[in-house]
Design a protein around this motif. Structure first.
Motif, PDB file in Angstrom:
ATOM      1  N   UNK A 289       0.776  -1.203   0.093  1.00 15.45           N
ATOM      2  CA  UNK A 289      -0.103  -0.027   0.133  1.00 15.45           C
ATOM      3  C   UNK A 289       0.808   1.229  -0.082  1.00 15.45           C
ATOM      4  N   UNK A 290       2.031   1.213   0.928  1.00 17.14           N
ATOM      5  CA  UNK A 290       2.833   2.473   1.032  1.00 17.14           C
ATOM      6  C   UNK A 290       3.449   2.498  -0.389  1.00 17.14           C
ATOM      7  N   UNK A 291       4.115   1.436  -1.113  1.00 13.64           N
ATOM      8  CA  UNK A 291       4.714   1.687  -2.269  1.00 13.64           C
ATOM      9  C   UNK A 291       3.838   2.095  -3.648  1.00 13.64           C
ATOM     10  N   UNK A 292       2.421   1.644  -3.466  1.00 12.97           N
ATOM     11  CA  UNK A 292       1.561   2.145  -4.495  1.00 12.97           C
ATOM     12  C   UNK A 292       1.417   3.843  -4.271  1.00 12.97           C
ATOM     13  N   UNK A 293       1.325   4.056  -3.003  1.00  9.81           N
ATOM     14  CA  UNK A 293       1.235   5.476  -2.736  1.00  9.81           C
ATOM     15  C   UNK A 293       2.450   6.345  -3.064  1.00  9.81           C
ATOM     16  N   UNK A 294       3.846   5.850  -2.983  1.00  7.59           N
ATOM     17  CA  UNK A 294       4.653   6.465  -3.308  1.00  7.59           C
ATOM     18  C   UNK A 294       5.180   6.249  -4.779  1.00  7.59           C
ATOM     19  N   UNK A 295       4.464   5.583  -5.566  1.00  5.47           N
ATOM     20  CA  UNK A 295       4.633   5.327  -6.805  1.00  5.47           C
ATOM     21  C   UNK A 295       4.585   6.800  -7.665  1.00  5.47           C
ATOM     22  N   UNK A 296       3.541   7.594  -7.565  1.00  7.36           N
ATOM     23  CA  UNK A 296       3.306   8.616  -8.021  1.00  7.36           C
ATOM     24  C   UNK A 296       4.424   9.815  -7.863  1.00  7.36           C
ATOM     25  N   UNK A 297       4.497   9.939  -6.515  1.00  8.37           N
ATOM     26  CA  UNK A 297       5.543  10.747  -5.801  1.00  8.37           C
ATOM     27  C   UNK A 297       7.115  10.767  -6.607  1.00  8.37           C
ATOM     28  N   UNK A 298       7.277   9.446  -6.427  1.00 12.95           N
ATOM     29  CA  UNK A 298       8.749   8.947  -6.822  1.00 12.95           C
ATOM     30  C   UNK A 298       8.879   9.255  -8.443  1.00 12.95           C
ATOM     31  N   UNK A 299       7.975   9.016  -9.325  1.00 15.73           N
ATOM     32  CA  UNK A 299       8.091   9.398 -10.646  1.00 15.73           C
ATOM     33  C   UNK A 299       8.116  10.709 -11.029  1.00 15.73           C
TER      34      UNK A 299
END
Length: 913
Positions: A289-299
């Motif tokens: 869940x955390x990685x899915x949330x971070x996917x947009x920010x990291x990109x």
């Protein structure tokens, strides 16, 4: 392809050059016409056409050979004519080069003379002025850099105070570019220290604002700060700030977990305890869940989102306290013998998490619009093989050996190995347990056996134990427990632990059977009474000298032997399943080696890489998989890789006759040995009971009074008068023994239909396995021979005999009975010649005559049972020998130091020595 009359020999040679070996070219050349033949044609027509094609092919090859030879001769002639002229050409070229060199010198001299002295002086002055200008510009740049460095600290400090972080970063970047000017000078180290100090000041000023922006997920500000950190070459520090801030919740969840079967660092006292196996999927779900949330920010923030996400996962697992390895080790220790099944659950949850991470990375790559060269694009987990200092059995496609099977680690083409770091960080804690798979599996199976025995003990504690039934039932439970080991091996080691699996299963089964063997040897045979099923049989054998206890012992031994046969059949079925499982793993490994993009070994590249570089990937695994594939194709020689992969391996009828499928060797070698030992103990116990009455008759045989009886005076007188004498009758003891031996065939007629007697015949005492094998082969040839249907057939129930192979061979019950009778005869005669005859104290003349008569009679009786015993014959000859001959043989034995020879013993009994 059909070879038409218009096909040239040149085209034929060109087609041959496209193949690595001539056999493949011949098969492809002759296979095309087969597919175009009319399906309704006869086989003779096909053979005629094939013969025509072969004749045509041979003719074309002969023409091609002649053409090639002619061309080769022409080439040789041309070369022979050209080589002498080559020396002349080289000499001519040398003369031309010398002439050109002289001409160039003359041209250069003339060009210099053509320029006036005034022009030459002007050009020299221009060159000198250009050199001065270049050096002055370089000096000016150095002075400007020195001037900028003198004000660098003040300017950067002022910009930081004004919070103009971007301008301060640009100023530091410009100053950093000029550092090369001061390299190898005393000014370099002070300026380098100043640069680092100013960068630290800028980072310290940005850190609090950066953490605030990360926590508030202000993507625009974070992106601006990342560019500033990039300018001052502090990208790694920015990633550390970002990762430390975003992983807080996951690290806190790990540390506060209240676990009942693993170590805790600071558990949440308000949370109920839970097992590590239940907690781990929840932890991974929160992480995903955390990685899915971070996917947009990291990109949006980072130019390499996949690499950044990989670093984020790795740093998170590195920050866990206690570490994943410590908690997993504690978890395995807590569960003890059954740790393997719990470790499999934990690994399965980890692999599901890894699969989820790869899906997230794929989404990031598809959604990113930057050019591929600016991104670190992670490939699909294909089990990439990284170079290792340890010897590996993996083979690249170009290195594949014929008939060998490569244990692959994945496919080539990885452009950025940094994408694997999170993968290996994730699966590294499981590696020690995976390497120790054989021990874990054996402990798990032993615990399963202990549970089975404990359950049986509770059920049978208040009643008598039927040992044969219990042996069969426990074997069923054992095989059921062992069947789950294949799934555990696949789930936990992905096939790399096959060698350990075979070792664990073999040791498990052999240990179980050895336990029963020891118990059978240590306890009395008649633990339970067994009765005949037929009253008629009991009346028929009523005259045999057996007590009720003897019948019970025989029945018990046969029931145990029948149970051993049942267990052997069940093990054969299990071994067939095991062999099929190994074949599937071997095929999967081969597919992964030939097509790594579509077929993988483990869940991800990193997991496969760790397994491939471990000691599980050994030469033993390579040999096992190669052997299984060869056995699957029924070949005694390795099968080429192309044939195994394409499934197009074909042979003609002659090749099929030469390469008959061989019975594969057993995988469970120690189990087969233990089962043979158990069967031998049962057979020996049966024989001991059957021969017990005969041995009882022999108990008093050495102490008979006839051995020391005096010679009758009347007999001496009759001898002097040359009155004819008749042979003595055997003693009553020998007559009863003879009757017992002759009754043995009747005993085996009762058990003619009992398959237990045919099991493991090769382990019977004094049975020659080669003789038994020949008898079975003769029986097989007789069964394979055509039988007249009008002839009345004797349909008797046939049994089977097994050698070291799992596959049974039919055998007639008469052969079984004959083999048992031969073994019993030799066993009895061994007892007679070893434990009875040597203990006769002395032999008088009547005693010698009586013993000779007894041995002669026994020799005839055992011959009726097809028993030829050399030791008995030696005793008979020695007893019936003349005193002079016997004394000579005994003296020869004594002079050779062979004091245990039979003639020497008989001579001492007769008082000749």
């Amino acid at each position: 392809m059909a070879i038409s009359s218009s096909s040239s020999s040149t085209k034929l040679v060109e087609s041959l050059e496209q193949y690595d070996d001539a056999i493949s070219w011949i098969n492809d050349t002759l296979s095309a016409p087969e597919s175009t033949n009319d399906l309704s044609g006869t086989s003779s027509t096909d053979l005629t056409e094939l013969d025509q094609y072969i004749t045509q092919l041979l003719t074309s090859l002969d023409i091609a050979c002649e053409d090639t030879s002619a061309q080769l001769e022409r080439i040789i002639d041309d070369v022979s004519r050209s080589v002498p002229r080559l020396t002349y050409d080289l000499h001519f070229m040398k003369d031309g080069a010398l002439t050109l060199q002289t001409s160039l010198v003359d041209v250069l001299k003339k060009s210099k003379e053509a320029v006036p002295p005034e022009t030459s002086t002007a050009l020299d002055n221009l060159h000198h002025l250009d050199t001065i200008k270049t050096r002055m510009e370089a000096a000016r740049e150095v002075l400007q850099e020195a001037e900028s460095w003198s004000t660098l600290e003040m300017e950067v400090t002022s910009l930081i105070g004004e919070r103009s972080y971007a301008k301060a970063a640009e100023r530091l970047s410009e100053a950093n570019k000029s550092m090369i000017v001061f390299q190898n000078t005393p000014e370099y180290d002070p300026r380098r220290a100043l640069m680092v100090n100013l960068q630290n000041q800028l980072e310290a000023s940005l850190s609090s604002a950066l953490v605030s922006a990360i926590n508030s997920q202000d993507v625009a500000v974070c992106k601006e700060y990342f560019s500033i950190f990039s300018i001052i070459q502090r990208e790694s520090e920015f990633r550390n700030y970002y990762n430390a801030s975003r992983r807080t919740s996951i690290v806190a969840m790990w540390q506060s977990a209240s676990l009942s079967d693993s170590d805790n660092s600071s558990p949440d006292m308000n949370a109920p305890p839970q097992s590590f196996a239940d907690f781990l999927p929840k932890f991974y779900t929160s992480f995903i869940t955390l990685l899915n949330a971070e996917r947009g920010s990291i990109s949006s923030i980072f130019p390499d989102p996949s690499v950044t996400l990989s670093h984020f996962i790795s740093s998170t697992f590195s920050a866990l306290q206690p570490t994943f390895s410590q908690r997993l080790s504690s978890f395995a220790s807590h569960h003890g013998e059954t740790a393997l099944s719990h470790l499999v659950d934990a690994l399965r949850a980890t692999e599901e998490f890894a699969t989820g991470v790869w899906k997230i990375m794929e989404k990031m790559n598809y959604s990113d619009s930057r050019p591929p060269r600016q991104q670190a694009v992670p490939e699909r987990p294909s089990g990439h093989r990284r170079r290792s200092s340890r010897m590996s059995i993996s083979w690249r496609p170009g290195q594949q050996r014929p008939g060998s099977i490569a244990v692959p680690g994945g496919g080539p083409g990885d452009l950025n190995l940094e994408n694997l770091e999170w993968d290996q960080e994730l699966f590294q804690p499981f590696l020690d347990a995976q390497v120790d798979y054989a021990s874990l599996e054996r402990r798990f199976l032993d615990q399963a056996l202990l549970d089975i025995i404990s359950s049986d003990t509770r059920e049978t504690s208040q009643q008598s134990v039927d040992q044969p039934r219990l042996f069969r039932e426990r074997a069923v439970d054992l095989v059921g427990a062992a069947e789950g080991s294949m799934a555990r091996c696949k789930a936990f080691t992905h096939g790399y632990g096959l060698v350990g699996l075979i070792q664990a299963l073999d040791g498990f089964f052999s240990s179980f059977i050895d336990t029963w063997t020891v118990e059978l040897e240590s306890k009395p045979a008649a633990a339970q009474s067994y009765k005949f099923d037929s009253a008629e049989s009991e009346l028929e054998l009523a005259d045999l000298d057996y007590s009720a206890k003897d019948w019970s012992d025989i029945q018990l031994s046969l029931h145990l032997l029948a149970s051993a046969r049942t267990v052997s059949d069940r093990l054969n079925i299990f071994e067939a399943k095991l062999r099929s499982y190994l074949s599937q793993i071997a095929s999967h490994f081969r597919l992964a080696q030939t097509d790594p993009q579509n077929f993988t070994i483990a869940a991800t590249k990193g997991e496969t890489q760790l397994l491939e570089q471990s000691t599980l990937n050994s030469a033993e695994l390579f040999t096992l998989l190669s052997t299984v594939e060869q056995d699957a194709h029924g070949l005694s020689t390795p099968l080429p890789l192309s044939a195994l992969h394409s499934g197009s391996f074909r042979t003609n009828p002659t090749q099929q006759q030469q390469q008959q499928p061989a019975t594969p060797e057993s995988l469970l070698v120690e189990t087969r040995k233990s089962l043979s030992t158990f069967a031998k103990i049962c057979q020996v116990s049966t024989q001991r009971t059957i021969l017990l009455p005969l041995r009882n008759h022999l108990a008093s045989y050495p102490s008979l009074s006839i051995w020391s009886a005096r010679e009758d005076p009347k007999k001496s007188l009759a001898t002097e008068l040359q009155i004819p004498t008749f042979s003595l009758s055997p003693t009553d003891t020998v007559q009863r023994i003879a009757e017992g031996l002759l009754n043995l065939p009747r005993l085996f007629e009762v058990y003619a239909d009992d398959d237990a007697l045919a099991f493991s015949l090769q382990t019977l005492p004094y049975v020659d396995p080669e003789m038994l094998k020949n008898a079975v082969e003769q029986q097989q040839q007789h069964l394979d021979a055509p039988v007249n249907a009008t002839q009345p057939g004797h349909h008797r129930r046939s049994s089977t005999v097994t050698f070291s192979k799992p596959a049974p061979i039919p055998i007639d019950p008469e052969v079984v009975s004959s083999t048992w009778l031969i073994s019993l005869g030799h066993t009895f005669l061994n007892h007679l010649t070893t434990n009875v005859l040597p203990f006769i104290p002395s032999l008088s003349a009547p005693g010698v005559a009586q013993l000779g008569s007894d041995l002669e009679y026994l020799s005839n009786i055992v011959r009726a049972l097809n028993v030829e015993n050399e030791v008995l014959e030696v005793w008979r000859v020695a007893v019936n020998s003349e005193p002079a001959d016997l004394r000579r043989d005994a003296q020869e034995a004594a002079s050779d130091g062979k004091s245990d020879l039979i003639p020497l013993r008989v001579a001492k009994m007769r008082g000749l020595l």
